[in-house]
Write an enzyme that holds these catalytic residues in place. Structure first.
Site, PDB file in Angstrom:
ATOM      1  N   GLU A  60      84.863  16.140 -38.134  1.00  0.00           N
ATOM      2  CA  GLU A  60      84.001  14.992 -37.897  1.00  0.00           C
ATOM      3  C   GLU A  60      82.680  15.254 -38.605  1.00  0.00           C
ATOM      4  O   GLU A  60      82.190  16.389 -38.633  1.00  0.00           O
ATOM      5  CB  GLU A  60      83.750  14.768 -36.405  1.00  0.00           C
ATOM      6  CG  GLU A  60      82.850  13.569 -36.135  1.00  0.00           C
ATOM      7  CD  GLU A  60      82.679  13.257 -34.654  1.00  0.00           C
ATOM      8  OE1 GLU A  60      82.235  12.146 -34.335  1.00  0.00           O
ATOM      9  OE2 GLU A  60      82.994  14.125 -33.811  1.00  0.00           O
ATOM     10  N   CYS A 249      83.199  10.458 -32.156  1.00  0.00           N
ATOM     11  CA  CYS A 249      82.330   9.332 -31.828  1.00  0.00           C
ATOM     12  C   CYS A 249      82.023   8.448 -33.030  1.00  0.00           C
ATOM     13  O   CYS A 249      81.575   7.321 -32.852  1.00  0.00           O
ATOM     14  CB  CYS A 249      81.031   9.853 -31.210  1.00  0.00           C
ATOM     15  SG  CYS A 249      81.243  10.551 -29.558  1.00  0.00           S
ATOM     16  N   ASN A 381      89.303   6.859 -29.291  1.00  0.00           N
ATOM     17  CA  ASN A 381      88.740   8.187 -29.044  1.00  0.00           C
ATOM     18  C   ASN A 381      87.874   8.154 -27.794  1.00  0.00           C
ATOM     19  O   ASN A 381      86.857   7.463 -27.750  1.00  0.00           O
ATOM     20  CB  ASN A 381      87.872   8.609 -30.235  1.00  0.00           C
ATOM     21  CG  ASN A 381      87.069   9.865 -29.948  1.00  0.00           C
ATOM     22  OD1 ASN A 381      87.608  10.970 -29.940  1.00  0.00           O
ATOM     23  ND2 ASN A 381      85.773   9.712 -29.684  1.00  0.00           N
ATOM     24  N   GLU A 382      88.300   8.844 -26.764  1.00  0.00           N
ATOM     25  CA  GLU A 382      87.476   9.065 -25.561  1.00  0.00           C
ATOM     26  C   GLU A 382      86.933   7.781 -24.939  1.00  0.00           C
ATOM     27  O   GLU A 382      85.803   7.743 -24.468  1.00  0.00           O
ATOM     28  CB  GLU A 382      86.296   9.997 -25.878  1.00  0.00           C
ATOM     29  CG  GLU A 382      86.697  11.387 -26.272  1.00  0.00           C
ATOM     30  CD  GLU A 382      85.499  12.332 -26.396  1.00  0.00           C
ATOM     31  OE1 GLU A 382      84.360  11.906 -26.092  1.00  0.00           O
ATOM     32  OE2 GLU A 382      85.689  13.481 -26.809  1.00  0.00           O
TER      33      GLU A 382
END
Length: 827
Positions: A60, A249, A381-382
């Site tokens: 990332e 994120c 994602n999350e």
């Protein structure tokens, strides 16, 4: 990490019996304290098959992992696109200094519509770029390629120079520019080595500049628009089976709109793959969630190419149109959702489609006619809104499976290892028979030692697990040891855990947003963390199947939870009152209504605490972890009562119990995570792990009654008289862990042992009658628990040796604080 497991009972054979029953491998000369263990292997048994994809990496763009990191571009802000959207301190001339007169413009004279800004340089003026870290890194004798897009009147000369404070670093180059936008190039050979270089472009006449670039010729595999060689080679040396990218994120935050006039040229968007391919001068710019700009010079094509180069499976993650990472919003625009679904189908075509297809042709035009063999793709994602996420995930999944049934579509379970979001997400995933679920967690070393058995009880008929992000909150050797111990449990459960990747991968030491990280670097050097060495050891010695084995271990944790009490806040102002601590027999241990002073309390953290109108108030709304404590660390079996009122700020309350010191305690975090959930967290040597969590928020101005009942190792929590939850903290932080695997190609038994304690582990190893060679190759990682690898000192490095005396039954002493792999050949 709390070291409560160093005094142990003596298990199994006595020293005399060991000498007679087992071939002896000598103990290390430094051995002092010794604990006895037994490992029993069943070579005839059948353990879990380990897939070729077991371990990989997660890339990332955090900590300047891309621009200023793996992406080899040496010029920062090369296209003058930096903006306050990226960081409050940024301007279009960040990292540039002007000599004379220059102005960044955004008008119809631009290079192209997606590259919005360009520099207008007046006659006789210049601009100088400072690069990253201390400057542009040049090495004597190495070649560097300069390029710039320019628009200028005939007769304009651009002079390009490389210097540092001591003078010239390479002979200057002159470029004749004329006419409309055109790309100009020049090559340099460095005459000196410097980490403080500056690139200057000067113009004799007025000129417009864009995409000012300097690349080392010596990139990874010498590819244009390439990767920084030392970082790419460190990743390659891990031998990862997959590369998860681009987030994180970056994927599930910001606007889901595209970069176009219709959307108002959105500058805070989710990572969308079509922004990142094609000629670099036509790629969109974007704000990075982690607080800087991302140029997308390193984009999806480069990710796919790098994965192929290192022999890894590409594993992209696409946005599900539900934001996470504290934003927590669901997009209800159906047309926008369908556009993203189509983009995902187009991505698969870009990776795998024939050159006759629309996106396969684009791939071929970029230089790669062969497919990239994409097999796995993650959606989301999350996400902290599991129901909203899953409704959208199902639409992505249906569309992908209809057109590309061979693609494994991966869901996720939110940002934590437990709690309401996790439970709801897993329920939805199981009911829908999802193929694979991505779990993420960052916990203390103690948590990783306690939870080696996490996947033992997972449903063997349910979805498989992709452990996409995990780490133990530090780069010290004790962190890496705890992760190694946990990885033995991942391998033992390889029928459930199909993929696992430590996170994050890279960190530029001068631009850090997240710790820990696997590989550290600056503009002139890179070094492996202790965590990297553990990951590399496991990735290079996976094996193909688990061989069943057992080991003796540690007694259950005994004794009650003990500790004082505390009050704290996080980015919040709050008032506390009527604090009472009462022993189980009714004896009052503490009572404070704050009608007097605060002399019973010790301020250990940040913030500003004062008595106001008979309450204890923390008034600094920006301060984090403002802990004050009271009482005796030996207290146990008590009831804690607190009345709390939020006055202002982002979150709620933090009520602590079992407080031993500033790094070891429990606290009830009410209204945490931007006032979206509440949890009990345990801090162990500063690292935190979540024991129980629920969604919920705290109202400003409302008084809450908070009660915590501590009995033995069980804790029950009440909010406004209603039971909120309970937990029992009685898992041992087992420091001795092992797993045995078999390499099908060589027949080797690979005995992997982690000894995460300050005593040597003298171990009787019984290979169950297996006929083995008398010599084995040993690789050992060892060090002091607080050892940290740095640029100039790497105390944690692998040591390889050969030992003799190996037999079906033998003894081996594993050093204190060590990870040891024995590769034993079978005859």
């Amino acid at each position: 990490m709390s070291r409560t497991t160093c005094t142990r009972w003596r298990l199994g054979l006595t020293a005399t019996a060991l000498l007679t029953a087992f071939a002896l491998v000598p103990a290390p000369a430094h051995a002092e304290a010794v604990t006895d263990y037994e490992i029993t292997v069943d070579p005839a048994g059948t353990g879990a098959e380990i897939d070729d994809t077991m371990y990989g990496v997660f890339f990332e763009d955090i900590n300047r992992a891309a621009d200023g990191g793996l992406y080899a571009e040496l010029v920062q802000n090369r296209s003058f696109e930096y903006s306050t959207a990226d960081h409050s301190s940024y301007t279009p001339l960040t990292s540039w200094t002007v000599g004379g007169t220059a102005q960044v413009r955004s008008d119809d004279g631009r290079l192209n519509e997606r590259n919005r800004n360009y520099l207008s340089l007046e006659a006789g003026s210049s601009v100088t770029n400072a690069g990253y870290n201390t400057g542009i890194r040049l090495e004597k004798g190495k070649r560097y390629d300069f390029s710039v897009w320019a628009r200028a009147a005939a007769g304009t000369t651009l002079t390009v120079s490389l210097k540092d404070a001591a003078g010239e670093l390479a002979s200057a180059r002159q470029v004749a520019a004329k006419g409309g936008w055109k790309k100009y190039t020049a090559a340099f050979t460095a005459t000196r080595t410097s980490s403080r270089g500056r690139l200057t472009v000067a113009a004799t006449d007025a000129a417009a500049l864009d995409m000012v670039s300097l690349f080392p010729r010596d990139t990874y595999k010498n590819q244009p628009n390439g990767l920084r060689k030392d970082l790419a080679e460190k990743i390659e040396a891990l031998d990862p089976a997959f590369v998860r990218f681009p987030g994180g994120c970056l994927v599930n935050t910001g606007s889901m709109q595209d970069y176009s006039e219709a959307s108002g040229w959105q500058r805070k968007r989710s990572y969308q793959w079509k922004d990142t391919i094609g000629p670099v001068e036509e790629r969109a710019t974007n704000a990075n969630f982690w607080g800087y700009n991302q140029s997308y010079g390193l984009g999806y094509y480069e990710y796919f190419r790098f994965s192929e180069d290192i022999g890894a499976m590409p594993l992209p993650v696409v946005p599900a149109l539900v934001t996470g990472c504290g934003q927590n919003r669901a997009t209800d625009d159906e047309a926008l959702l369908q556009r993203h679904i189509q983009d995902t189908l187009d991505l698969i075509e870009f990776a795998n489609g024939p050159v006759t297809s629309t996106w396969g042709k684009k791939r071929a035009e970029m230089g790669h006619p062969r497919p990239f063999r994409l097999t796995h793709l993650a959606v989301g994602n999350e996400e902290n809104l599991p129901n909203e996420f899953f409704a959208r995930f199902q639409k992505f999944r249906a569309a992908i499976e209809a057109k590309y049934p061979d693609i494994t579509v991966i869901s996720n379970s939110g940002p934590d290892d437990t709690g309401a979001t996790f439970d709801t997400a897993w329920k939805l995933n199981r009911e829908a028979n999802v193929d694979m679920v991505d779990e993420h967690y960052y916990n203390s070393p103690q948590w990783f030692l306690q939870n080696n058995d996490r996947y033992d009880s997972y449903d063997r008929n349910g979805p498989k697990v992709f452990l996409g992000e995990y780490a133990s909150q530090g780069n010290a050797w004790e962190n890496a040891l705890a992760e190694a111990a946990y990885m033995t449990g991942l391998e033992r459960n390889a029928d459930i855990v199909k993929l696992a990747s430590y996170a994050p991968l890279l960190a530029n030491e001068d631009y850090v947003q997240w710790r820990p990280d696997m590989i550290w670097f600056n503009n002139h050097a890179s070094w492996n963390s202790a965590n990297y060495e553990v990951q590399k050891l496991f990735m290079n010695n996976v094996g193909d199947r688990v061989v069943p084995s057992t080991a003796t271990g540690t007694p259950t944790v005994s004794g009650p939870i003990t500790g004082a009490v505390g009050l704290s806040t996080w980015a919040t102002s709050a008032a506390y009152d009527d604090v009472k601590v009462t022993a189980a027999d009714g004896t009052s241990l503490l009572s404070d209504d704050f009608s007097g002073d605060a002399s019973k309390w010790t301020h250990n953290g940040t913030g500003s605490w004062t008595i106001q109108d008979g309450t204890y108030v923390q008034s600094d709304e920006a301060a984090e972890n403002t802990m004050v404590t009271a009482g005796d660390p030996s207290w146990h079996d008590y009831d804690l009562h607190v009345k709390a009122t939020k006055k202002s700020g982002k979150e709620g309350f933090l009520v602590a119990f079992g407080v031993k010191d500033t790094g070891n305690y429990y606290w009830w975090n009410l209204g945490g995570w931007n006032n979206t959930q509440s949890a009990v967290e345990q801090a162990s040597d500063g690292g935190k792990s979540t024991l129980i969590s629920k969604a919920g928020s705290i109202e400003t101005g409302r008084a809450y009654d908070i009660d915590v009942k501590v009995r033995g190792r069980q804790v029950t929590l009440y909010l406004d008289g209603q039971k909120w939850g309970s937990f029992t903290d009685d898992k041992p932080a087992e420091p001795f862990r092992q797993v045995v695997t078999k390499d099908a190609a060589t027949g080797d038994l690979i005995v992997k042992v982690v000894n995460a304690q300050s005593a040597d582990a003298r171990t009787a190893i019984d290979l169950g009658g297996a006929k083995v060679a008398s010599r084995a190759r040993v690789t050992t990682l060892a060090g002091e628990p607080d050892a940290v690898n740095t640029e100039t000192n790497t105390p944690v490095t692998p040591v390889t040796s050969t030992v003799s005396g190996v037999a079906s039954k033998f003894e081996y002493t594993f050093p204190a604080n060590s990870v040891t792999f024995l590769r034993i050949k079978q005859r």
